[in-house]
Design an enzyme around this catalytic site. Sequence first.
Site, PDB file in Angstrom:
ATOM      1  N   HIS A 178     -26.088 -42.154 -65.779  1.00  0.00           N
ATOM      2  CA  HIS A 178     -25.527 -43.186 -64.906  1.00  0.00           C
ATOM      3  C   HIS A 178     -26.695 -43.899 -64.212  1.00  0.00           C
ATOM      4  O   HIS A 178     -26.781 -43.929 -62.995  1.00  0.00           O
ATOM      5  CB  HIS A 178     -24.548 -42.572 -63.906  1.00  0.00           C
ATOM      6  CG  HIS A 178     -23.574 -43.565 -63.336  1.00  0.00           C
ATOM      7  ND1 HIS A 178     -22.216 -43.355 -63.325  1.00  0.00           N
ATOM      8  CD2 HIS A 178     -23.769 -44.778 -62.768  1.00  0.00           C
ATOM      9  CE1 HIS A 178     -21.614 -44.402 -62.767  1.00  0.00           C
ATOM     10  NE2 HIS A 178     -22.531 -45.271 -62.407  1.00  0.00           N
ATOM     11  N   ASN A 223     -22.993 -44.624 -68.851  1.00  0.00           N
ATOM     12  CA  ASN A 223     -22.088 -45.362 -67.991  1.00  0.00           C
ATOM     13  C   ASN A 223     -22.385 -46.852 -68.107  1.00  0.00           C
ATOM     14  O   ASN A 223     -23.533 -47.271 -67.945  1.00  0.00           O
ATOM     15  CB  ASN A 223     -22.270 -44.948 -66.528  1.00  0.00           C
ATOM     16  CG  ASN A 223     -21.388 -45.781 -65.619  1.00  0.00           C
ATOM     17  OD1 ASN A 223     -20.177 -45.592 -65.577  1.00  0.00           O
ATOM     18  ND2 ASN A 223     -21.982 -46.738 -64.919  1.00  0.00           N
ATOM     19  N   GLU A 224     -21.343 -47.621 -68.357  1.00  0.00           N
ATOM     20  CA  GLU A 224     -21.469 -49.077 -68.384  1.00  0.00           C
ATOM     21  C   GLU A 224     -22.794 -49.571 -68.972  1.00  0.00           C
ATOM     22  O   GLU A 224     -23.576 -50.220 -68.283  1.00  0.00           O
ATOM     23  CB  GLU A 224     -21.308 -49.633 -66.968  1.00  0.00           C
ATOM     24  CG  GLU A 224     -19.910 -49.438 -66.423  1.00  0.00           C
ATOM     25  CD  GLU A 224     -19.836 -49.784 -64.949  1.00  0.00           C
ATOM     26  OE1 GLU A 224     -19.179 -50.749 -64.615  1.00  0.00           O
ATOM     27  OE2 GLU A 224     -20.460 -49.088 -64.142  1.00  0.00           O
TER      28      GLU A 224
END
Length: 276
Positions: A178, A223-224
Amino acid sequence: MMEFRESIVLVTLLLFTVVAAATATATATATATATTATGSASASMPTHEDDESHLHRRSFPKGFIFGAASSAYQYEGAAKEGSKGPSIWDNFTHAHPEKIADGSNGDVAVDQYHRYKEDVHLMKEMGIDAYRFSISWPRILPNGSLSGGINKEGIDYYNNLINELLSQGLQPFVTLFHWDTPQGLDEQYGSFLSPRIVEDYHDYVEVCFREFGDRVKHWITFNEPHVFRLWVCFRHICTGRCSSWEIGRCKNGDSSKEPYIVGHHILLAHDSCGPI
Ligand SMILES: *[C@@H]1O[C@H](CO)[C@@H](O)[C@H](O)[C@H]1NC(C)=O
Ligand SMILES: *[C@@H]1O[C@H](CO)[C@@H](O)[C@H](O)[C@H]1NC(C)=O
């Protein structure tokens, strides 16, 4: 403090991920800015079966998982404790407090590193089924590479968190990355700008699968990734890399090339997890 912490968990819940059991890729969840989520919020929990004004579990398909999500840098704190190495966010928030809304950093955050039991208890009280959290790569491999050693204290922390969740009936969903790249890898070869990141990421993930895989059955590799490659770490935030014509007017970087290179290496790193 208690109220503040509860409201943080609630805010997170509003951003909750609907974690479909079989997905291995990230859906958007907690926004990773350098500051922790604050503010008040009221959330309607799907546990109030008798109150028609609330959402009901029965409005959702059987097996639907309700959860809360967080990211390591925004939640753990203990940035310099437990033999953790620095991440690019540690370095960035200290080097450039003027670029953070209130000049704060994630040194303490919501202190989940020390207060995970309390947090798990709050989640259990709220009646959710799962908790998605991220593992901090430099807490497992302090300098980013396997050759720099595995941090036993980091392994212990995540084991404790995972065991606490399971003992309270919550399923762990783990995000492996992340955005908190180990600072060592950024300094050594520019992290995701170099293909060398693929092997280091693979090594890190292999450690996580080996140490936690007996109990963690749901993994999210990145994440993203789109937000990460485009905005957060490769366009004027965080690594401060962009072209001079950009809003951030960075001193170095190339906004028309680097996000693609980073995206390519993220895909290769994601793919490297397959045969583990
Ligand atoms: C890390 O932080 C130091 C100051 O604390 C700064 O001089 C340096 O540029 C930062 N490195 C990177 C790669 O951002
Ligand atoms: C990590 O430490 C090892 C062993 O000291 C060293 O060989 C390696 O270059 C270091 N990696 C980074 C990214 O600093």
